[in-house]
Write a protein that holds these residues in place. Structure first.
Motif, mmCIF file in Angstrom:
data_model
loop_
_atom_site.group_PDB
_atom_site.id
_atom_site.type_symbol
_atom_site.label_atom_id
_atom_site.label_comp_id
_atom_site.label_asym_id
_atom_site.label_seq_id
_atom_site.Cartn_x
_atom_site.Cartn_y
_atom_site.Cartn_z
ATOM 1 N N ALA A 27 0.834 -1.209 0.000
ATOM 2 C CA ALA A 27 0.000 0.000 0.000
ATOM 3 C C ALA A 27 0.865 1.254 0.000
ATOM 4 O O ALA A 27 0.554 2.239 -0.693
ATOM 5 N N VAL A 28 1.954 1.242 0.760
ATOM 6 C CA VAL A 28 2.887 2.376 0.759
ATOM 7 C C VAL A 28 3.501 2.563 -0.623
ATOM 8 O O VAL A 28 3.661 3.695 -1.100
ATOM 9 N N ALA A 29 3.846 1.460 -1.283
ATOM 10 C CA ALA A 29 4.426 1.554 -2.627
ATOM 11 C C ALA A 29 3.454 2.214 -3.601
ATOM 12 O O ALA A 29 3.856 3.049 -4.429
ATOM 13 N N TRP A 30 2.178 1.883 -3.501
ATOM 14 C CA TRP A 30 1.191 2.528 -4.370
ATOM 15 C C TRP A 30 0.990 3.990 -3.988
ATOM 16 O O TRP A 30 0.728 4.837 -4.847
ATOM 17 N N GLY A 31 1.141 4.314 -2.713
ATOM 18 C CA GLY A 31 1.115 5.715 -2.313
ATOM 19 C C GLY A 31 2.282 6.486 -2.900
ATOM 20 O O GLY A 31 2.116 7.628 -3.362
ATOM 21 N N VAL A 32 3.452 5.871 -2.905
ATOM 22 C CA VAL A 32 4.626 6.501 -3.531
ATOM 23 C C VAL A 32 4.378 6.725 -5.012
ATOM 24 O O VAL A 32 4.696 7.789 -5.570
ATOM 25 N N PHE A 33 3.797 5.734 -5.674
ATOM 26 C CA PHE A 33 3.500 5.853 -7.101
ATOM 27 C C PHE A 33 2.569 7.035 -7.375
ATOM 28 O O PHE A 33 2.800 7.822 -8.310
ATOM 29 N N LEU A 34 1.538 7.199 -6.574
ATOM 30 C CA LEU A 34 0.600 8.301 -6.783
ATOM 31 C C LEU A 34 1.263 9.653 -6.546
ATOM 32 O O LEU A 34 0.999 10.616 -7.285
ATOM 33 N N VAL A 35 2.128 9.754 -5.549
ATOM 34 C CA VAL A 35 2.820 11.015 -5.286
ATOM 35 C C VAL A 35 3.741 11.367 -6.450
ATOM 36 O O VAL A 35 3.799 12.522 -6.892
ATOM 37 N N VAL A 36 4.466 10.387 -6.958
ATOM 38 C CA VAL A 36 5.367 10.635 -8.087
ATOM 39 C C VAL A 36 4.583 11.068 -9.317
ATOM 40 O O VAL A 36 4.968 12.028 -10.013
ATOM 41 N N ILE A 37 3.479 10.390 -9.610
ATOM 42 C CA ILE A 37 2.650 10.766 -10.754
ATOM 43 C C ILE A 37 2.105 12.176 -10.583
ATOM 44 O O ILE A 37 2.105 12.990 -11.531
ATOM 45 N N LEU A 38 1.647 12.512 -9.382
ATOM 46 C CA LEU A 38 1.081 13.845 -9.131
ATOM 47 C C LEU A 38 2.113 14.932 -9.366
ATOM 48 O O LEU A 38 1.832 15.925 -10.062
ATOM 49 N N PHE A 39 3.308 14.768 -8.833
ATOM 50 C CA PHE A 39 4.334 15.795 -8.995
ATOM 51 C C PHE A 39 4.830 15.861 -10.436
ATOM 52 O O PHE A 39 5.163 16.947 -10.925
ATOM 53 N N SER A 40 4.868 14.753 -11.128
ATOM 54 C CA SER A 40 5.271 14.774 -12.534
ATOM 55 C C SER A 40 4.266 15.548 -13.372
ATOM 56 O O SER A 40 4.640 16.347 -14.243
ATOM 57 N N ILE A 41 2.977 15.340 -13.105
ATOM 58 C CA ILE A 41 1.940 16.068 -13.840
ATOM 59 C C ILE A 41 2.013 17.558 -13.531
ATOM 60 O O ILE A 41 1.882 18.400 -14.436
ATOM 61 N N ILE A 42 2.237 17.909 -12.257
ATOM 62 C CA ILE A 42 2.339 19.326 -11.888
ATOM 63 C C ILE A 42 3.507 19.992 -12.601
ATOM 64 O O ILE A 42 3.371 21.088 -13.172
ATOM 65 N N ASN A 43 4.664 19.356 -12.592
ATOM 66 C CA ASN A 43 5.831 19.924 -13.275
ATOM 67 C C ASN A 43 5.598 20.040 -14.774
ATOM 68 O O ASN A 43 5.973 21.042 -15.401
ATOM 69 N N TRP A 44 4.982 19.034 -15.350
ATOM 70 C CA TRP A 44 4.715 19.070 -16.792
ATOM 71 C C TRP A 44 3.763 20.207 -17.137
ATOM 72 O O TRP A 44 3.977 20.938 -18.110
#
Length: 318
Positions: free
Chosen positions: A292-309
């Motif tokens: 579950a923590v790994a999927w939380g990490v995945f969502l945080v990375v995706i969110l910040f990547s979209i924001i930067n893009w």
């Protein structure tokens, strides 16, 4: 006797016996040639990802039977203060490392692009930190930031300043990890920026000089706008790699706290999201919550990547 002649029906041509087959059977050898990649991706990529999602819905110690937990792991994750502390640590370390790294990489790329002699030597020297073992580099940086015998504190004392316990204070830990990541990735991104600089037509710079533009105006009016796609790539890649930092804090801080290997130093100041994932999974043997923590990490990375893009794209549209 018929008064009108009927037009004979056209003869149906039979397919030649040697006509090549179409579809999958025709190109089976091509599919077979590329199949190893997809088989490896299926075995070591897609199936583990799907299994991790399945495990995150169960309580499991890695050996015994699984117990169905549903979404309770994710509900606990949302209220887990240690997880959110690791998210905050990761974001701060990422910010301290990424923005100076991009600036230094850009400056290095411009210098390399204007160099006349020994270009390949400079490129090799700047790229070398990226291919050096992270574990070895972290050990060296642990000595550099040592409280009593570190090079950084020796320089501070040389200019009359007090020593800093870099690896025993919250902000000192974050600065040490960020410095290590900046040193590791500056040369790599400088080579990426250099490749982008070499695609800019020289006629643009000549026209700017004829119009009286100085170096600063040329950089902000020509170089930076033309490098926006490269900057977007560097920023997204740096976000993905920076938010998944593990080896740097794990090796740098493994001897600074009397806790587990994945504690992140005193006060857990260097415990990143991936470090917290490893702690829950392999120290606590809680594979379900670790997934579950790994999927939380995945969502945080995706969110910040979209924001930067989106930020870079919006500045490009302006």
């Amino acid at each position: 006797m018929a008064t009108a002649l009927e037009k004979p029906a056209p003869a149906v041509e039979s397919l030649p016996a040697g006509r090549p087959r179409t579809g999958l059977r025709r190109y089976w050898h091509l599919y077979a040639a590329i199949s190893p990649f997809y088989l490896l991706f299926l075995c070591f990529g897609l199936i583990p990802v799907g299994f991790s999602l399945y495990v995150s819905l169960h309580r499991w110690d890695g050996l015994g039977p699984m117990e169905w937990a549903g979404l309770s792991q994710y509900q606990y994750l949302l209220g887990d203060g240690d997880f959110w502390q690791s998210v905050g640590n990761t974001i701060v370390i990422w910010a301290l490392a990424t923005f100076p790294m991009i600036f230094l990489a850009m400056v290095t790329a411009v210098m390399l692009n204007s160099a006349v002699r020994f270009k390949n030597v400079y490129r090799f020297a700047y790229f070398l930190p990226n291919v050096t073992s992270v574990v070895a580099v972290a050990i060296v940086f642990g000595s550099v930031f040592s409280t009593n015998f570190g090079l950084v504190n020796a320089l501070l004392q040389a200019v009359g300043l007090d020593q800093v316990a870099w690896l025993n204070t919250p902000w000192g830990i974050k600065i040490a990890i960020a410095t290590l990541m900046t040193w590791q990735w500056t040369g790599y991104n400088a080579i990426i920026f250099l490749a982008g600089l070499q695609t800019i037509p020289g006629e643009l710079y000549e026209a700017a000089r004829m119009d009286g533009a100085g170096p600063v105006q040329t950089f902000f009016r020509i170089t930076l706008p033309m490098l926006r796609p490269v900057l977007l790539f560097v920023l997204v890649v740096s976000t993905v790699t920076g938010l998944q930092s593990f080896s740097e804090p794990q090796v740098l801080l493994q001897n600074t706290a009397n806790e587990s290997t994945f504690s992140g130093g005193p006060g857990h100041a260097g415990r990143t999201m991936v470090l917290y994932f490893f702690q829950q999974t392999f120290d606590n043997n809680d594979f379900g919550y670790g997934a579950a923590v790994a999927w939380g990490v995945f969502l945080v990375v995706i969110l910040f990547s979209i924001i930067n893009w989106r930020l870079v794209q919006r500045r490009g549209e302006d």
